[in-house]
Design a protein around this motif. Structure first.
Motif, mmCIF file in Angstrom:
data_model
loop_
_atom_site.group_PDB
_atom_site.id
_atom_site.type_symbol
_atom_site.label_atom_id
_atom_site.label_comp_id
_atom_site.label_asym_id
_atom_site.label_seq_id
_atom_site.Cartn_x
_atom_site.Cartn_y
_atom_site.Cartn_z
ATOM 1 N N THR A 63 2.683 6.591 -7.251
ATOM 2 C CA THR A 63 1.849 7.654 -7.848
ATOM 3 C C THR A 63 2.661 8.929 -8.052
ATOM 4 O OG1 THR A 63 1.079 8.372 -5.681
ATOM 5 C CG2 THR A 63 -0.318 6.789 -6.832
ATOM 6 N N THR A 75 -5.860 6.216 -17.371
ATOM 7 C CA THR A 75 -5.440 5.147 -16.438
ATOM 8 C C THR A 75 -4.257 5.599 -15.567
ATOM 9 O OG1 THR A 75 -3.913 4.128 -18.016
ATOM 10 C CG2 THR A 75 -6.164 3.238 -17.966
ATOM 11 N N GLY A 76 -3.587 6.654 -15.999
ATOM 12 C CA GLY A 76 -2.489 7.201 -15.195
ATOM 13 C C GLY A 76 -2.959 7.757 -13.856
ATOM 14 N N ARG A 90 2.567 1.697 -3.336
ATOM 15 C CA ARG A 90 1.597 2.186 -4.314
ATOM 16 C C ARG A 90 1.559 3.725 -4.282
ATOM 17 N NH1 ARG A 90 -3.588 2.567 -5.125
ATOM 18 N NH2 ARG A 90 -4.146 2.755 -2.939
ATOM 19 N N PHE A 117 -5.165 6.228 -11.932
ATOM 20 C CA PHE A 117 -5.723 5.110 -11.148
ATOM 21 C C PHE A 117 -5.204 5.031 -9.711
ATOM 22 C CE2 PHE A 117 -7.411 1.814 -14.432
ATOM 23 C CZ PHE A 117 -8.336 2.743 -14.850
ATOM 24 N N GLY A 118 -3.961 5.394 -9.513
ATOM 25 C CA GLY A 118 -3.367 5.271 -8.183
ATOM 26 C C GLY A 118 -3.941 6.229 -7.164
ATOM 27 N N GLU A 124 0.834 -1.211 0.000
ATOM 28 C CA GLU A 124 0.000 0.000 0.000
ATOM 29 C C GLU A 124 0.870 1.263 0.000
ATOM 30 O OE1 GLU A 124 -3.615 1.577 -0.557
ATOM 31 O OE2 GLU A 124 -3.032 -0.532 -0.670
ATOM 32 N N ASN A 174 -12.699 3.897 -10.811
ATOM 33 C CA ASN A 174 -11.853 3.371 -11.899
ATOM 34 C C ASN A 174 -12.595 2.305 -12.685
ATOM 35 O OD1 ASN A 174 -9.714 4.985 -11.150
ATOM 36 N ND2 ASN A 174 -8.816 3.438 -9.795
ATOM 37 N N ILE A 175 -13.250 1.390 -11.947
ATOM 38 C CA ILE A 175 -13.954 0.290 -12.601
ATOM 39 C C ILE A 175 -15.075 0.817 -13.498
ATOM 40 C CG2 ILE A 175 -15.611 -1.596 -12.113
ATOM 41 C CD1 ILE A 175 -12.925 -2.602 -11.685
ATOM 42 N N ASP A 191 -11.328 2.831 -6.233
ATOM 43 C CA ASP A 191 -11.403 1.710 -7.169
ATOM 44 C C ASP A 191 -12.719 1.668 -7.948
ATOM 45 O OD1 ASP A 191 -8.925 0.970 -6.418
ATOM 46 O OD2 ASP A 191 -9.562 -0.596 -5.034
#
Lengths: 252, 252
Positions: free
Chosen positions: A85, A108-109, A81, A111-112, A78, A119-120, A116
């Protein structure tokens, strides 16, 4: 006042499983904000491994990588991650997501930094979309926004990848041989864009490259690796033919 | 004999041996065709077709189609997430990977007719138990096929998703699914086609649809009705194949 390095590498050693030698051996480095660093070296010298260690895509066997003073080699997934970013990265084979458009790939850049479920479901705010469009325009692809990425040329794909990295608003920009699959003209264009971005955003930029001329033209600092060891760290003008001959085991 | 080596001769010999053993075991005997006239006599009872039952049989065919569609689609919906656990490159823990592989193998190893017999006993006659039987077997088959597609996917986009800081499962989903989607659809439509044939067999044991009608017509010597059933089945399979390939073309 002493400048603090953005990235600091201490005694970095990487040995891949089943390998008999180290891919990287006892590297010590300090990298600062605003530097444009090019990493030279033969294939297999450890350039990609070095770059991948900086954002935790590769974990060192021994040694540490400090980002803003914090050791990321002890981080869990985590925390890693979150570090990633802050670091945009581009690759030799572009690594875009097939079947998605230029705009979708660039988005998509983000996404971090997003939830979620957003994003989905593909919920992007007007601000995020206009941001993406700005970066697509910055890499001169404004007329290809809706095109699927597999229909683009190699140079265009790399520019999409650059825009994807830029939308992260990174503090560090990494490039793992981003022009190795491109013709010289396109490679120059990509570096011109990277140079412009570096000027505007004042990032720490670190790029692996095979082309010495390009490295000398754009880099404020050059590193050279040979068989996993750092054999040169200096300014472009200090990179003499003799040093190059040693790096590449021949007269370049 | 440039192309052939000694081991090819051994392989050929072993193959011939197995063919011979199999022919003996299955009483494979082409001389039995001397009574082929019986077959022609039998087929002559199929004509003229009993057109009166067409409307009713079309409805039964639609039941079969619904069984096959629902069974295979639910199979896909369940198999898709499971296949990420059953793929070596996306499974987080070795234990879950092994457990899921074993589970999928178990589901695959039980024929639909066995699941059908169990569910028909537990839930009573009708299409619902047949749908469940098709779902379970398809989870096993599609789970294995899709997990192999996931393992063969290019890992470049996965690196890119990691480098933007995307959560692991989001990264896997976005980097792998677009790559494998056309092949997933191919597998799905093939399984849909197989499910049509399976639902016919499940009809024989009380699962409803055109399969059950075919069985009843055959048992009561209504061969002109059998011909209608067979014709509708053939049309159904051809239409599904055509629609499937069109959808796949659109997706690609």
């Amino acid at each position: 006042m002493k400048r603090e390095p953005v990235l600091k590498i201490g005694n970095l050693t990487v040995r891949y499983p089943k390998a008999k030698t180290d891919a990287l051996s006892e590297i010590d480095l300090e990298l600062y904000e605003g530097e444009f660093v090019c990493v030279l070296g033969k294939s297999g010298a450890g350039k990609s491994t070095l770059i991948r260690c900086l954002n935790g895509l590769q974990m060192p066997t021994v040694g540490h990588v400090f980002y803003n003073g914090n050791d990321i080699t002890v981080y869990g997934e985590e925390q890693l991650r979150k570090v990633r970013t802050d670091m945009g990265m581009i690759f030799q084979h572009f690594n875009l997501i097939p079947r998605l458009s230029v705009l979708q790939n660039v988005l998509t850049g983000t996404f971090g930094r997003r939830q979620d479920w957003k994003n989905i479901l593909g919920f992007f705010t007007k601000g995020e979309r206009s941001n993406a469009l700005d970066f697509i325009n910055e890499v001169e692809l404004g007329d290809q926004v809706r095109k699927r990425v597999e229909h683009l040329s190699g140079g265009q794909k790399q520019r999409v990848a650059i825009a994807r990295a830029l939308i992260q608003k990174p503090k560090v920009f990494l490039g793992d041989e981003p022009v190795a699959s491109l013709d010289p003209g396109t490679a120059n264009r990509i570096f011109r864009i990277l140079g412009k971005i570096h000027e505007e955003h004042k990032l720490l930029t670190l790029i692996n490259v095979h082309d010495v001329t390009i490295a000398k033209r754009y880099a404020t600092r050059i590193l050279a690796l040979k068989e996993g060891s750092l054999v040169f760290d200096g300014k472009a003008e200090e990179l003499t033919d003799d040093i190059l001959a040693e790096i590449y085991d021949e007269r370049t | 004999m440039v192309w052939f080596k000694k081991r090819h001769l051994i392989t050929g010999f072993v193959l011939i041996l197995f063919i011979n053993v199999s022919m003996r075991a299955t009483e494979f005997d082409l001389s039995k065709f001397k009574d082929f006239r019986n077959m022609i006599d039998f087929l002559s009872y199929w004509f003229p077709l009993n057109t009166e039952i067409f409307p009713a049989m079309i409805m039964e065919s639609l039941d079969t189609l619904a069984m096959a569609f629902l069974g295979s689609l639910l199979g896909l919906v369940i198999a898709l997430p499971l296949s990420f656990i059953a793929a070596r490159n996306t499974s987080r823990f070795r234990f879950f990977y092994g457990f899921m592989r074993l589970g999928l193998s178990f589901l695959r190893s039980v024929p639909e007719i066995v699941f059908g017999l169990i569910f028909l006993t537990a839930l009573g006659l009708g299409p619902f138990p047949a749908v469940l039987a098709i779902v379970l077997h398809n989870v096993g088959v599609l789970g294995k096929l899709i997990s192999e597609l996931i393992e063969a996917a290019d890992d470049g986009p996965q690196d890119a998703m990691k480098s933007v800081g995307a959560r692991r499962w989001i990264g896997n989903l976005f980097s792998i699914l677009p790559q494998i989607w056309p092949n997933v659809l191919s597998h799905y439509f093939y399984r849909f086609e197989v499910a049509i044939r399976t639902s016919l067999i499940l009809g024989f044991i009380g699962g409803g649809g055109i399969g059950q009608q075919l069985f009843n017509h055959f048992k009561t010597f209504q061969y002109s009705s059998v011909a209608v059933d067979v014709l509708l089945i053939m049309i159904m399979v051809v239409v599904v194949d055509f629609v499937g390939s069109k959808i796949r073309e659109m997706v690609i």
